[in-house]
Design an enzyme around this catalytic site. Sequence first.
Site, PDB file in Angstrom:
ATOM      1  N   ASP A 140      -1.326  -1.779   5.848  1.00 32.33           N
ATOM      2  CA  ASP A 140      -1.165  -1.325   7.230  1.00 32.33           C
ATOM      3  C   ASP A 140      -2.131  -2.052   8.159  1.00 32.33           C
ATOM      4  OD1 ASP A 140       0.686   0.428   6.251  1.00 32.33           O
ATOM      5  OD2 ASP A 140      -0.636   2.172   6.281  1.00 32.33           O
ATOM      6  N   ASP A 142      -4.388  -1.201  10.129  1.00 27.26           N
ATOM      7  CA  ASP A 142      -5.424  -0.283  10.581  1.00 27.26           C
ATOM      8  C   ASP A 142      -6.651  -0.439   9.687  1.00 27.26           C
ATOM      9  OD1 ASP A 142      -4.722   0.934   8.208  1.00 27.26           O
ATOM     10  OD2 ASP A 142      -3.786   2.686   9.127  1.00 27.26           O
ATOM     11  N   ASP A 163      -7.904   1.511   7.275  1.00 29.57           N
ATOM     12  CA  ASP A 163      -7.618   1.749   5.861  1.00 29.57           C
ATOM     13  C   ASP A 163      -6.940   0.541   5.227  1.00 29.57           C
ATOM     14  OD1 ASP A 163      -8.714   4.036   5.000  1.00 29.57           O
ATOM     15  OD2 ASP A 163      -6.851   5.144   4.749  1.00 29.57           O
ATOM     16  N   GLU A 222       0.840  -1.202   0.000  1.00 27.20           N
ATOM     17  CA  GLU A 222       0.000   0.000   0.000  1.00 27.20           C
ATOM     18  C   GLU A 222       0.877   1.255   0.000  1.00 27.20           C
ATOM     19  OE1 GLU A 222      -2.795   2.350   3.261  1.00 27.20           O
ATOM     20  OE2 GLU A 222      -2.117   0.323   3.667  1.00 27.20           O
TER      21      GLU A 222
END
Length: 654
Positions: free
Chosen positions: A517, A519, A521, A444
């Site tokens: 990541d 998280d 997102d 990403e």
Amino acid sequence: MSTSAKSSIPATKTRDVTSYTAQDITVLEGLDPVRKRPGMYIGSTGARGLHHLVYEVVDNAVDEAMAGFCDKIVVELLADGGCRVTDNGRGIPVDPIKVPGPHKGKAAAEVVLTTLHAGGKFEGKGYQVSGGLHGVGVSVVNALSERLELEIQRDGKVWTQEYSRGKPKAKLKAGRAIKRTGTMVGFWPDPEIFTEEREFRFDTLAQRMREMAFLNKGLEIKLIDHRVEPVQEEVFRYTGGIIDFVKHLNSARDPVNKRVVYFEGKGDQHELEIAMQWTTSFNESVFTFANNINTHEGGMHEEGFRRSLTKVVTSYARNKGLLKEKDQAFIGEDCREGLTAIVSVKVASPQFEGQTKTKLGNTEIRSFVETTMNRLFTDYMEEHPSEARAICQKTISAQRARLEARKVRDLVRRKSLLESSMLPGKLADCQTRDPDKAELLIVEGDSAGGTAKNARQRETQAVLPLRGKILNVERARLAKILENKEIQAIITAVGTGIGDDFDITKCRYHKIISMADADVDGSHIKTLLLTFFFRFMPELIDAGYLYVAQPPLYRVPFKGKVHYFKNDEELNAFRAEQQNGSKIEPQRFKGLGEMDAEQLWETTLDPEARTLLRVTMEDAALAEEIFSTLMGEDVDARKTFIQRNAKDIRFLDI
């Protein structure tokens, strides 16, 4: 073979060849092979294998239902970690074995519980049709359980027996008189075997029980969880059978034909049920079963279904003037766009093959399905002209979109983006050309991509950074999907092509790893990637080539050492273990790009230290339901799904 070949393998000089004798041969008796190599029998000793134990016992009860002797099954998750499965079938036979051999004189039930490949499903004597033939049987459940309790209601009595790690603690004992019949198997997974996980997941079992109830019209399966207060209970019973299955899968979609197409057929050795409904979506959702076994690799029944579907729809459209003589003929994918279908066959002697033994190989089934469906589906189309017309119009629309997508694909090819020797410019390729050793890290963002390029092992690890989130392919047709630059880069890097062009032998990497990541997102990006691979390259999932990396969220220096944790749960558990956990000050990573190359290598890229999750698709119907709900157009269905599952979220980063 040339006789000179006998000297081509030189004898070793560094080892004593006489050290390998008959004394080195180990003979495993009874169920010992199962305890020695449990993964060979149940797939793994993790969550997958743990739940497989339940499925094996339930499958036996379902076989009784298919034979017409059982209509109720109860699965209970016990407070002490055990599982109890009860049915109202005929009960396992309790009379002694009379055939000469090592089991002569033993109760039949004990032989079934202690011997591999023993039961009433072989040679067609106990069951005409059986799903359990594909499995490994209750004997394997017995072998891998610390304790197993057996209760049989049969021959006017209650019979009981207890086992420990596959061995009977006493003989089968007759008890009180009773008029009912049935079998109860209670078992407690062995902690010596299941070291990772021994807690049954209610939702995992509920999905499987729901599917079994759909496939066996009128069968009631009750799932009860005694581990929670109040006791959780779900009952699965569908009078519509696979018609209800299709409605369930399409609950978040708009149907094209309001009435689900349904028909059934019987032969001397085979039975067939098919339920179909087209929706306004663009994806094909065809699920096949043989003797209740999810054949997600397809097989002969799916081939027969596909042939007939294309033939009948094309023939009807031609005959009614909806498809002119000058118009191009439909192809299979035109007829299947937006289609949700269940194809369920019952076969007396199934032959399973394929990579995961989930492909039906009986060649006679292909013609049976094709000829039966040709007749019955043609009758349906003639008897329901308005719905038949809607199906044909959907197919014509799909054909036009396919031809438009071909133009886009040809344009992309001419620009050397999809099919050429040129790889995407942002790809930092690895040095090896051996796909077995090569890995593609899909990362990403450019920042994380730069770190990954510096951290990677250049010999085997390639890095493809994505700019932002890729297109949600659940809501788009192929032409739009192929115009997306990030998707173009993935397709080109992987090398297999998609759709009709897909060729798994051209896959350039046998490990394709999604690195996002830790998280919200990152989770969204992972879901978008998984949706793309599920819809357009499912063969990569079947082959075991798709993985998800597990990057840490926290870095904790403590007492001269550095520890990494993936979530709050792991961090809090570590704190609880330390006598003075308040010296602990975690560094929180906001993204992979915040790590330096050394940190990224030692936590996420190093094959010796990293944790990778392999993406599997044991239940394609469940995956279909989740992807269409989470990534589809129905906002209310997505909201309901999130509300229903919010209680199970242990970690949420906002």
